[in-house]
Design a protein around this motif. Sequence first.
Motif, PDB file in Angstrom:
ATOM      1  N   ALA A  72      -1.240   3.909 -10.897  1.00  0.00           N
ATOM      2  CA  ALA A  72      -0.605   5.229 -10.833  1.00  0.00           C
ATOM      3  C   ALA A  72      -1.305   6.199 -11.783  1.00  0.00           C
ATOM      4  CB  ALA A  72       0.872   5.105 -11.173  1.00  0.00           C
ATOM      5  N   GLN A  73      -1.704   5.703 -12.949  1.00  0.00           N
ATOM      6  CA  GLN A  73      -2.452   6.557 -13.892  1.00  0.00           C
ATOM      7  C   GLN A  73      -3.768   7.010 -13.267  1.00  0.00           C
ATOM      8  OE1 GLN A  73      -2.814   3.865 -17.205  1.00  0.00           O
ATOM      9  NE2 GLN A  73      -0.860   4.478 -18.106  1.00  0.00           N
ATOM     10  N   ASN A  74      -4.439   6.073 -12.604  1.00  0.00           N
ATOM     11  CA  ASN A  74      -5.717   6.429 -11.970  1.00  0.00           C
ATOM     12  C   ASN A  74      -5.519   7.439 -10.852  1.00  0.00           C
ATOM     13  OD1 ASN A  74      -7.189   4.807 -13.661  1.00  0.00           O
ATOM     14  ND2 ASN A  74      -7.161   3.037 -12.288  1.00  0.00           N
ATOM     15  N   LEU A  75      -4.400   7.313 -10.149  1.00  0.00           N
ATOM     16  CA  LEU A  75      -4.081   8.273  -9.084  1.00  0.00           C
ATOM     17  C   LEU A  75      -3.926   9.678  -9.676  1.00  0.00           C
ATOM     18  CD1 LEU A  75      -3.083   8.810  -6.104  1.00  0.00           C
ATOM     19  CD2 LEU A  75      -0.776   8.364  -6.983  1.00  0.00           C
ATOM     20  N   LEU A  76      -3.173   9.773 -10.769  1.00  0.00           N
ATOM     21  CA  LEU A  76      -2.981  11.087 -11.397  1.00  0.00           C
ATOM     22  C   LEU A  76      -4.308  11.623 -11.928  1.00  0.00           C
ATOM     23  CD1 LEU A  76      -1.030  13.328 -12.176  1.00  0.00           C
ATOM     24  CD2 LEU A  76      -0.482  12.074 -14.267  1.00  0.00           C
ATOM     25  N   LYS A  77      -5.140  10.724 -12.397  1.00  0.00           N
ATOM     26  CA  LYS A  77      -6.457  11.127 -12.884  1.00  0.00           C
ATOM     27  C   LYS A  77      -7.282  11.697 -11.725  1.00  0.00           C
ATOM     28  CE  LYS A  77     -10.116   9.558 -15.909  1.00  0.00           C
ATOM     29  NZ  LYS A  77     -11.245   9.643 -14.964  1.00  0.00           N
ATOM     30  N   ARG A  78      -7.140  11.107 -10.548  1.00  0.00           N
ATOM     31  CA  ARG A  78      -7.885  11.609  -9.383  1.00  0.00           C
ATOM     32  C   ARG A  78      -7.386  12.996  -8.964  1.00  0.00           C
ATOM     33  NH1 ARG A  78      -7.582   6.054  -7.887  1.00  0.00           N
ATOM     34  NH2 ARG A  78      -6.031   6.370  -6.251  1.00  0.00           N
ATOM     35  N   VAL A  79      -6.101  13.268  -9.223  1.00  0.00           N
ATOM     36  CA  VAL A  79      -5.581  14.620  -8.968  1.00  0.00           C
ATOM     37  C   VAL A  79      -6.359  15.608  -9.842  1.00  0.00           C
ATOM     38  CG1 VAL A  79      -3.594  16.151  -9.295  1.00  0.00           C
ATOM     39  CG2 VAL A  79      -3.259  13.892  -8.287  1.00  0.00           C
ATOM     40  N   LYS A  80      -6.529  15.234 -11.097  1.00  0.00           N
ATOM     41  CA  LYS A  80      -7.265  16.100 -12.036  1.00  0.00           C
ATOM     42  C   LYS A  80      -8.727  16.236 -11.616  1.00  0.00           C
ATOM     43  CE  LYS A  80      -7.686  16.899 -16.922  1.00  0.00           C
ATOM     44  NZ  LYS A  80      -7.130  16.493 -18.204  1.00  0.00           N
ATOM     45  N   ASP A  81      -9.341  15.103 -11.291  1.00  0.00           N
ATOM     46  CA  ASP A  81     -10.763  15.112 -10.928  1.00  0.00           C
ATOM     47  C   ASP A  81     -11.019  15.897  -9.645  1.00  0.00           C
ATOM     48  OD1 ASP A  81     -11.186  13.579 -13.140  1.00  0.00           O
ATOM     49  OD2 ASP A  81     -11.384  11.687 -12.054  1.00  0.00           O
TER      50      ASP A  81
ATOM     51  N   GLN B 271       0.862  -1.186   0.000  1.00  0.00           N
ATOM     52  CA  GLN B 271       0.000   0.000   0.000  1.00  0.00           C
ATOM     53  C   GLN B 271       0.896   1.233   0.000  1.00  0.00           C
ATOM     54  OE1 GLN B 271      -3.474  -0.021   2.654  1.00  0.00           O
ATOM     55  NE2 GLN B 271      -2.762  -2.006   3.388  1.00  0.00           N
ATOM     56  N   VAL B 272       0.592   2.160  -0.876  1.00  0.00           N
ATOM     57  CA  VAL B 272       1.387   3.381  -0.961  1.00  0.00           C
ATOM     58  C   VAL B 272       0.474   4.594  -0.805  1.00  0.00           C
ATOM     59  CG1 VAL B 272       3.146   4.636  -2.262  1.00  0.00           C
ATOM     60  CG2 VAL B 272       2.852   2.184  -2.667  1.00  0.00           C
ATOM     61  N   ALA B 273       0.734   5.387   0.238  1.00  0.00           N
ATOM     62  CA  ALA B 273      -0.013   6.631   0.471  1.00  0.00           C
ATOM     63  C   ALA B 273       0.624   7.726  -0.368  1.00  0.00           C
ATOM     64  CB  ALA B 273       0.053   7.007   1.947  1.00  0.00           C
ATOM     65  N   PHE B 274      -0.197   8.561  -0.988  1.00  0.00           N
ATOM     66  CA  PHE B 274       0.350   9.638  -1.814  1.00  0.00           C
ATOM     67  C   PHE B 274      -0.200  10.998  -1.423  1.00  0.00           C
ATOM     68  CE2 PHE B 274       1.570   6.299  -4.816  1.00  0.00           C
ATOM     69  CZ  PHE B 274       2.804   6.777  -5.234  1.00  0.00           C
ATOM     70  N   PHE B 275       0.707  11.969  -1.435  1.00  0.00           N
ATOM     71  CA  PHE B 275       0.343  13.363  -1.248  1.00  0.00           C
ATOM     72  C   PHE B 275       0.675  14.109  -2.528  1.00  0.00           C
ATOM     73  CE2 PHE B 275       1.306  11.673   2.919  1.00  0.00           C
ATOM     74  CZ  PHE B 275       0.228  12.114   3.675  1.00  0.00           C
ATOM     75  N   LEU B 276      -0.020  15.219  -2.719  1.00  0.00           N
ATOM     76  CA  LEU B 276       0.288  16.109  -3.835  1.00  0.00           C
ATOM     77  C   LEU B 276       1.203  17.192  -3.271  1.00  0.00           C
ATOM     78  CD1 LEU B 276      -0.433  16.874  -6.792  1.00  0.00           C
ATOM     79  CD2 LEU B 276      -2.396  18.140  -5.861  1.00  0.00           C
ATOM     80  N   ALA B 277       2.293  17.475  -3.960  1.00  0.00           N
ATOM     81  CA  ALA B 277       3.241  18.443  -3.420  1.00  0.00           C
ATOM     82  C   ALA B 277       3.886  19.244  -4.542  1.00  0.00           C
ATOM     83  CB  ALA B 277       4.321  17.729  -2.611  1.00  0.00           C
ATOM     84  N   ARG B 278       4.168  20.508  -4.216  1.00  0.00           N
ATOM     85  CA  ARG B 278       4.749  21.406  -5.209  1.00  0.00           C
ATOM     86  C   ARG B 278       6.197  21.745  -4.854  1.00  0.00           C
ATOM     87  NH1 ARG B 278       2.510  27.467  -6.795  1.00  0.00           N
ATOM     88  NH2 ARG B 278       4.322  27.996  -8.055  1.00  0.00           N
ATOM     89  N   THR B 279       7.011  21.879  -5.886  1.00  0.00           N
ATOM     90  CA  THR B 279       8.379  22.335  -5.670  1.00  0.00           C
ATOM     91  C   THR B 279       8.717  23.397  -6.713  1.00  0.00           C
ATOM     92  OG1 THR B 279      10.703  21.666  -5.526  1.00  0.00           O
ATOM     93  CG2 THR B 279       9.365  20.516  -7.145  1.00  0.00           C
ATOM     94  N   ASN B 280       9.734  24.208  -6.392  1.00  0.00           N
ATOM     95  CA  ASN B 280      10.225  25.171  -7.377  1.00  0.00           C
ATOM     96  C   ASN B 280      11.569  24.731  -7.948  1.00  0.00           C
ATOM     97  OD1 ASN B 280       8.078  27.069  -7.151  1.00  0.00           O
ATOM     98  ND2 ASN B 280       8.914  27.685  -5.168  1.00  0.00           N
ATOM     99  N   THR B 281      11.986  23.551  -7.575  1.00  0.00           N
ATOM    100  CA  THR B 281      13.283  23.035  -8.025  1.00  0.00           C
ATOM    101  C   THR B 281      13.102  22.114  -9.228  1.00  0.00           C
ATOM    102  OG1 THR B 281      13.985  23.016  -5.714  1.00  0.00           O
ATOM    103  CG2 THR B 281      15.347  21.786  -7.272  1.00  0.00           C
TER     104      THR B 281
END
Length: 138
Positions: free
Chosen positions: A124-133, A85-95
């Motif tokens: 992983a694709q579905n995870l990124l899709k959920r970011v969009k949704d 199981q892998v927990a994921f957060f959305l995070a921003r960087t300027n680097t």
Amino acid sequence: MIEERSAGAILYQEFPSGKIYLLLNYPSGHWDFVKGNIEKGETLKQTVLREVKEETGISDIKFVSGFEDKIEYHYQRNGELVHKQVAFFLARTNTSDVKLSHEHLNFTWLRFNDAMQKLTYKTAQNLLKRVKDSGFES
Ligand code: ATP
């Protein structure tokens, strides 16, 4: 069955033209987000901060509040089935400069559609899709 837990980040940079996402090429061949095993006593976010630093050299990351998600999969390790199981957060960087460790073969920063295509696994694709949704990708 072996139980394994990791935590990772959907790490992005923001430009006037939109967001680009960081993907890493794992030694077993797949392309995925940055992630790693949770060590004893760590919170999930502490794991993510440590793994992002270790695997990319990036230390300026800002978690996007309100986004936390999880993927799970099974794989075989030395003939034993592992449930991960892998927990994921959305995070921003300027680097944009990435200093890879020995744990990965390559990296790339990609726009949403290209990242969707590059990600090896459907989970992983579905995870990124959920970011969009969730309205975070615009
Ligand atoms: P970590 O980054 O958490 O330390 P790792 O590099 O040890 O992990 P994984 O990326 O979890 O390992 O890969 C372990 C195995 O699981 C590999 O065979 C990989 O191909 C497979 N795998 C990785 N991600 C997925 C997924 N989303 N769905 C199915 N199988 C996956």
